[in-house]
Design an enzyme around this catalytic site. Structure first.
Site, PDB file in Angstrom:
ATOM      1  N   GLU A   1      36.041  41.788  42.273  1.00 24.94           N
ATOM      2  CA  GLU A   1      36.507  40.789  43.237  1.00 24.94           C
ATOM      3  C   GLU A   1      36.428  41.359  44.641  1.00 24.94           C
ATOM      4  O   GLU A   1      36.908  42.460  44.916  1.00 24.94           O
ATOM      5  CB  GLU A   1      37.945  40.351  42.952  1.00 24.94           C
ATOM      6  CG  GLU A   1      38.431  39.314  43.951  1.00 24.94           C
ATOM      7  CD  GLU A   1      39.862  38.847  43.733  1.00 24.94           C
ATOM      8  OE1 GLU A   1      40.437  38.248  44.657  1.00 24.94           O
ATOM      9  OE2 GLU A   1      40.401  39.088  42.634  1.00 24.94           O
TER      10      GLU A   1
ATOM     11  N   GLN B   1      33.082  38.216  42.061  1.00 27.93           N
ATOM     12  CA  GLN B   1      33.977  37.070  42.158  1.00 27.93           C
ATOM     13  C   GLN B   1      34.742  37.174  43.474  1.00 27.93           C
ATOM     14  O   GLN B   1      34.960  38.269  44.001  1.00 27.93           O
ATOM     15  CB  GLN B   1      34.981  37.065  40.999  1.00 27.93           C
ATOM     16  CG  GLN B   1      35.798  38.355  40.958  1.00 27.93           C
ATOM     17  CD  GLN B   1      36.965  38.327  40.010  1.00 27.93           C
ATOM     18  OE1 GLN B   1      37.535  37.279  39.754  1.00 27.93           O
ATOM     19  NE2 GLN B   1      37.336  39.499  39.495  1.00 27.93           N
TER      20      GLN B   1
ATOM     21  N   HIS C   1      41.605  41.998  32.603  1.00 29.91           N
ATOM     22  CA  HIS C   1      42.165  41.738  33.917  1.00 29.91           C
ATOM     23  C   HIS C   1      42.898  42.965  34.447  1.00 29.91           C
ATOM     24  O   HIS C   1      43.929  43.365  33.905  1.00 29.91           O
ATOM     25  CB  HIS C   1      43.123  40.550  33.819  1.00 29.91           C
ATOM     26  CG  HIS C   1      43.709  40.110  35.110  1.00 29.91           C
ATOM     27  ND1 HIS C   1      45.064  40.139  35.353  1.00 29.91           N
ATOM     28  CD2 HIS C   1      43.126  39.620  36.237  1.00 29.91           C
ATOM     29  CE1 HIS C   1      45.305  39.672  36.563  1.00 29.91           C
ATOM     30  NE2 HIS C   1      44.142  39.344  37.120  1.00 29.91           N
ATOM     31  N   ARG C   2      42.329  43.588  35.470  1.00 27.39           N
ATOM     32  CA  ARG C   2      42.870  44.834  36.039  1.00 27.39           C
ATOM     33  C   ARG C   2      42.939  45.928  34.970  1.00 27.39           C
ATOM     34  O   ARG C   2      43.856  46.749  34.955  1.00 27.39           O
ATOM     35  CB  ARG C   2      44.244  44.604  36.664  1.00 27.39           C
ATOM     36  CG  ARG C   2      44.304  43.450  37.648  1.00 27.39           C
ATOM     37  CD  ARG C   2      45.705  43.220  38.180  1.00 27.39           C
ATOM     38  NE  ARG C   2      45.802  41.907  38.811  1.00 27.39           N
ATOM     39  CZ  ARG C   2      46.931  41.375  39.266  1.00 27.39           C
ATOM     40  NH1 ARG C   2      48.066  42.056  39.175  1.00 27.39           N
ATOM     41  NH2 ARG C   2      46.929  40.167  39.812  1.00 27.39           N
TER      42      ARG C   2
ATOM     43  N   ASP D   1      39.786  44.732  41.387  1.00 26.92           N
ATOM     44  CA  ASP D   1      40.065  44.232  42.732  1.00 26.92           C
ATOM     45  C   ASP D   1      39.830  45.392  43.681  1.00 26.92           C
ATOM     46  O   ASP D   1      40.324  46.505  43.437  1.00 26.92           O
ATOM     47  CB  ASP D   1      41.522  43.773  42.853  1.00 26.92           C
ATOM     48  CG  ASP D   1      41.839  42.607  41.947  1.00 26.92           C
ATOM     49  OD1 ASP D   1      41.482  41.481  42.300  1.00 26.92           O
ATOM     50  OD2 ASP D   1      42.462  42.832  40.887  1.00 26.92           O
TER      51      ASP D   1
ATOM     52  N   GLU E   1      37.706  44.231  34.971  1.00 26.02           N
ATOM     53  CA  GLU E   1      37.837  43.556  36.255  1.00 26.02           C
ATOM     54  C   GLU E   1      38.434  44.497  37.289  1.00 26.02           C
ATOM     55  O   GLU E   1      39.414  45.205  37.010  1.00 26.02           O
ATOM     56  CB  GLU E   1      38.708  42.311  36.112  1.00 26.02           C
ATOM     57  CG  GLU E   1      38.718  41.432  37.348  1.00 26.02           C
ATOM     58  CD  GLU E   1      40.086  41.283  37.990  1.00 26.02           C
ATOM     59  OE1 GLU E   1      40.176  40.534  38.975  1.00 26.02           O
ATOM     60  OE2 GLU E   1      41.050  41.933  37.535  1.00 26.02           O
TER      61      GLU E   1
ATOM     62  N   HIS F   1      45.055  45.779  43.297  1.00 23.36           N
ATOM     63  CA  HIS F   1      45.109  44.333  43.474  1.00 23.36           C
ATOM     64  C   HIS F   1      45.730  43.935  44.800  1.00 23.36           C
ATOM     65  O   HIS F   1      45.175  43.120  45.549  1.00 23.36           O
ATOM     66  CB  HIS F   1      45.904  43.678  42.339  1.00 23.36           C
ATOM     67  CG  HIS F   1      46.077  42.205  42.518  1.00 23.36           C
ATOM     68  ND1 HIS F   1      47.184  41.652  43.143  1.00 23.36           N
ATOM     69  CD2 HIS F   1      45.272  41.163  42.200  1.00 23.36           C
ATOM     70  CE1 HIS F   1      47.050  40.341  43.181  1.00 23.36           C
ATOM     71  NE2 HIS F   1      45.909  40.013  42.614  1.00 23.36           N
TER      72      HIS F   1
END
Length: 733
Positions: A170, A202, A50-51, A79, A77, A92
């Site tokens: 994302e 996503q 995550h990130r 963003d 991941e 993010h």
């Protein structure tokens, strides 16, 4: 039209929706066995950094991505936001304030939105120093001066470090950054990443995903993200039917993942990737629910759980005496399991027991710990070796034989029936009372009802029965209770099938094995098949656990001197133990009620025949209970309480069988903890019942407090939030 691309499916699951959550919803010839919905539909649970490794390094920096690659994450991941000059960057927030020094470099440009800055301006910012200040335990000099990378820079970096690592990107709503999807697809295609196995998309934005659906190859997965407020109050069928039109999976907030949520996804072949799962305890809980991957700031922890054994469904203690206890746990794979027990929470001096978890018992293990001190709090921890994950708990031993100490008991039953699926709040309310023990009064599963673990009931194989127990152990509230006190577990009919009679039910032995595999039970109770037993809590209380199922004649047999529920051996045992008991309170745990008619007309399942409802009904087991009742009265036994659940409403009854104005015993009925709600019925008058309280329409449990000093027994019925609905102090004679 629903997209057809799938993510490494390994199981073939039916897409049919199940009606009414009832076994009768499908005819017997239509029942097709399915795998449990609470297991992954992929070959490998995906580790999604995550990130990057944002728990160990500043998020969305090359340092965080490099650490994720070294930790063997499957996906990094990203963003994405777009700069003023149209560059895609990894960050993010929609503003630069939280993770850079933008307020120092550009103090007059509040609110510092990404879209208001050019890439050149953003490259002047420090995206790492904030992390060192916020998380000093993970601070490193190399994080100072880290830059926000572009998407192209991230791709180049991953290609260089490990091209097998894929991207999990994302996107935002199309109206936030017009043209973002087109630019994204163009960059990925140019770099060879617009293909299956290289990227997953996503978004919280349905519009963005639907736009991507038209732009990318059909085998590239699209994942619909959900926050709790996005689906609050909505019908999950509707939510998933809509998502299935364009997505191959969902990314829910971890709080949304329940057995029901998993069924909605897996029956549609949709993967579930919850966010953000950051502790091993949370990861294990999500794994027990059968998720297919997880977003985590600590990918190394999930990588370990994927490789090494761990305790998969909590731990429990049970069958506690003044000098012993049985400990229980289940592992994720065959492993040597180590239990440690100590009076000291730091385990400076501990009793150590080990046992091998094998598939023969569905990887469950039980050990008996002896040589304990009476009336003492013990701590335990359990670990599946060589894994590092530990589960801990505590229990209290019973007082010594002649000691009279106050105690608090919680009791209840009926979990997972008639469409009620975990989690159940009552277990947490029980744990908050810090009881001395929990008496689980039967119907600990509903093997014959539809649930995500067994979509097409009834349970037939041992795997089906095991799956039911695992399903209920996904409930963090139940695990909280079982790890905070000890349990005495009773079986009733739904551990096998509705209203069964043991000697005449082919599945009884299968249900029995699963029951004894999943509850901490003494060998002398389980190996003999008896289950009935007496436990003493000092001189305060004796608990007599009955086995109302294994020895009974069929419910349909007319009642008479030759009809039995307990069998002659158990009946004589009960009378002998009652006669020998000098405890102030005698608590008889029956899985069926005395005067509440249960079962069906002409096939009464409880003690009462219900002839007040139907004078021609000659079933039930009143002759045998009359013998027990007479024995209690003739031997002038005092403070006798029967405790049960079964009927799905609360009822407190006292009895005067000989109609002499003296109360000879009482019956305490609670429940359900989590099953269909029943309605109080007219009591069978045979044994002189007086109903003190009856209430239905809510999940509930019972509390029994015995205080020898005050010479009183307190009985309470509480709802799932712990609110008291009934309270009565009875004098201790």
């Amino acid at each position: 039209m629903k997209r057809t691309g799938m993510i490494g499916l390994s199981l073939s699951l039916s897409l049919g929706l199940l009606a009414n959550y009832a076994p009768e919803a499908m005819a017997a010839d239509e029942q097709v066995k399915q795998s449990s919905m609470l297991q992954p539909i992929v070959d490998h649970v995906a580790v999604i950094a995550h990130r990057g490794t944002s728990g160990y390094a500043p998020e969305h920096t090359l340092a965080a991505y490099e650490k994720a690659i070294k930790m063997k994450a499957d996906y990094v991941e990203l963003d994405l936001h777009m700069t003023k000059d149209g560059e895609l960057i990894a960050i993010h927030d929609s503003t630069l304030a939280r993770t850079t020094n933008v307020e120092e470099v550009y103090p007059d440009r509040a609110p510092w939105r990404v879209k208001d800055f050019t890439l050149a301006e953003i490259k002047k910012l420090d995206a790492g120093s904030w992390f060192n200040k916020t998380y000093p335990e993970y601070a490193k000099k190399q994080y100072v001066g880290q830059k926000i990378p572009t998407l192209q820079e991230v791709i180049d970096f991953i290609k260089k470090k490990d091209p097998k690592v894929a991207l999990y990107i994302e996107t935002k709503s199309p109206d936030v950054y017009p043209g973002m999807e087109e630019k994204l697809v163009k960059i990925l295609k140019k770099n060879g990443y617009l293909k299956k196995g290289k990227v997953i998309f996503q978004s919280f934005s349905e519009a963005s995903l639907r736009k991507l659906q038209e732009m990318v190859p059909k085998d590239i997965p699209l994942i619909q993200l959900y926050s709790p407020d996005m689906i609050q109050g909505q019908n999950l069928d509707d939510v998933f039917n809509r998502a299935a039109e364009y997505a191959e999976g969902v990314g829910p907030d971890k709080s949304l993942v329940t057995p029901t949520f998993m069924q909605e996804a897996h029956e549609r072949h949709m993967v579930v990737h919850p966010y953000t799962v950051n502790t091993k305890e949370e990861m294990v809980e999500q794994l027990s629910l059968g998720v297919d991957g997880m977003f985590t700031n600590y990918p190394d922890q999930l990588v370990e759980l994927n490789k090494k054994p761990y305790i998969s469904h909590g731990a429990a203690s049970g069958e506690v005496t003044d000098t012993s206890a049985v400990l229980w746990a289940r592992t994720s794979q065959p492993a040597k399991v180590r239990f440690e027990v100590s009076e000291d929470a730091a385990f400076k001096k501990a009793i150590v027991k080990t046992k091998k978890a094998t598939s023969e018992h569905d990887l469950t293990v039980q050990v008996k710990v002896t040589g304990l001190k009476p009336d003492t709090i013990y701590y335990y921890r359990v670990q599946a070796l060589p894994g590092s994950h530990q589960v801990s708990g505590r229990f209290k031993t019973a007082p010594a034989e002649n000691e009279r100490k106050p105690l608090t008991i919680v009791w209840g039953g009926d979990t997972g029936g008639q469409g009620k699926i975990p989690p159940f709040k009552s277990f947490a309310a029980m744990a908050d009372l810090k009881p001395d023990f929990f008496l689980f009064s039967g119907d600990t599963i509903y093997a014959d009802n539809t649930t995500p673990a067994v979509p097409n009931p009834p349970s037939k194989s041992i795997e089906d029965f095991w799956a039911k127990y695992k399903e209920n152990r996904t409930d963090s509230n139940l695990r909280k209770l079982l790890q905070s006190t000890s349990v005495y577990a009773i079986w009733d009919d739904h551990e096998v099938t509705n209203d069964f009679s043991g000697p005449f039910e082919p599945l009884a032995s299968t249900g029995f094995q699963a029951f004894t595999d999943y509850w901490p039970i003494l060998d002398e109770r389980s190996s003999s098949g008896k289950l009935y037993h007496k436990f003493s809590w000092g001189n305060t209380l004796d608990l007599f656990i009955l086995n109302n199922r294994s020895y009974r004649d069929p419910d349909t047999k007319p009642d008479g001197q030759d009809k039995t529920m307990l069998g002659q051996e158990q009946l004589e045992w009960l009378k002998k133990e009652l006669l020998n008991s000098d405890a102030k309170v005698k608590l008889i745990a029956s899985s069926v009620p005395i005067s509440i008619p249960t079962g069906k007309p002409n096939a009464r399942d409880g003690w009462a025949n219900g002839d007040n409802i139907n004078p021609n009904d000659k079933t039930g087991y009143e002759h045998e209970f009359a013998e027990i009742s007479k024995f209690i009265i003739e031997n002038k036994m005092k403070n006798v309480y029967f405790v049960t659940a079964d009927v799905h409403f609360a009822d407190i009854i006292q009895y005067d069988p000989d109609h002499n104005g003296t109360i000879d015993y009482r019956e305490l009925v609670s429940g359900p903890i989590g099953a269909g709600l029943g309605q109080p019925s007219t009591l069978d008058p045979t044994f002189g019942p007086e109903q003190l309280y009856a209430e239905s329409g809510f999940f509930n449990f019972g509390v029994l407090k015995v205080d020898p000093g005050l010479k009183q027994v307190t009985v309470e019925i509480r709802d799932e939030n712990g609110k008291i609905h009934f309270h009565r102090d009875f004098p201790m004679e």
